[in-house]
Scaffold this active site. Structure first.
Site, PDB file in Angstrom:
ATOM      1  N   CYS A  54      44.670  -1.355 -81.001  1.00 31.88           N
ATOM      2  CA  CYS A  54      44.966  -1.170 -79.579  1.00 31.88           C
ATOM      3  C   CYS A  54      44.125  -2.107 -78.721  1.00 31.88           C
ATOM      4  O   CYS A  54      44.600  -2.637 -77.709  1.00 31.88           O
ATOM      5  CB  CYS A  54      44.735   0.283 -79.181  1.00 31.88           C
ATOM      6  SG  CYS A  54      45.833   1.414 -80.089  1.00 31.88           S
ATOM      7  N   THR A  55      42.890  -2.350 -79.138  1.00 36.65           N
ATOM      8  CA  THR A  55      42.025  -3.293 -78.421  1.00 36.65           C
ATOM      9  C   THR A  55      42.566  -4.706 -78.563  1.00 36.65           C
ATOM     10  O   THR A  55      42.636  -5.453 -77.577  1.00 36.65           O
ATOM     11  CB  THR A  55      40.581  -3.207 -78.950  1.00 36.65           C
ATOM     12  OG1 THR A  55      40.098  -1.876 -78.716  1.00 36.65           O
ATOM     13  CG2 THR A  55      39.673  -4.215 -78.269  1.00 36.65           C
TER      14      THR A  55
END
Length: 166
Positions: A54-55
């Site tokens: 997600c980062t």
């Protein structure tokens, strides 16, 4: 209900209208389907703030943000994380786009991204990483489901360029 796209293209043959929704952004401001009108928008759904995939995805959108803006397109990331979690994520990663908190999961259900998943033989409900491109009229014109993060943002940008130039 989402319509099928062709095998080779995320562009929908039959675009569909975004259903009514109301969620809050990282600052607690109300965002609805009407917020999307008059400009292009990318709404991408991701499982959890500050996790590796997600980062990476958020940083990829951030890297290309100016280019998306050149095409009149805003970016919205959506997860079930709280506004406070989103604020920490934005500050930690230096994100300049909006994150939406959908703790009740209504927007997730509207876009049919809340799915049964499986890890190590255990079944659970979670967000299927997905991205939707929405035109100025509030119509979903392209979608990507079961997204693999690598090079995904570049692919979304290419489709945006194609659709805004035609």
């Amino acid at each position: 209900m989402p319509t099928k796209k062709t095998e080779q293209s995320p562009i929908l043959q039959k675009p569909y209208k975004v259903k009514k929704f109301s969620v809050v952004d990282e600052n607690g401001n109300n965002i609805t389907e009407k917020t999307l009108l008059g400009k292009w928008n990318v709404i991408y759904f991701y499982p959890k703030d500050m996790t590796s995939g997600c980062t990476l995805e958020a940083n990829d959108f951030q890297t290309k943000l100016k280019t998306f803006h050149k095409f009149g397109c805003d970016i919205y990331g959506v997860s079930k994380d709280s506004c406070q979690s989103h604020l920490k994520f934005i500050q930690k990663e230096g994100l300049k786009f909006t994150l939406l908190s959908d703790e009740e999961g209504k927007l997730l259900e509207n876009f049919a991204v809340w799915k049964e998943k499986s890890m190590y033989g255990k079944k659970y409900m979670g967000i299927e990483r997905s991205t939707f491109l929405i035109n100025k009229e509030g119509m979903v014109v392209a979608e990507w489901r079961k997204v693999k993060v690598t090079e995904h943002v570049e692919t979304v940008l290419e489709v945006l360029k194609q659709l805004t130039s035609s």
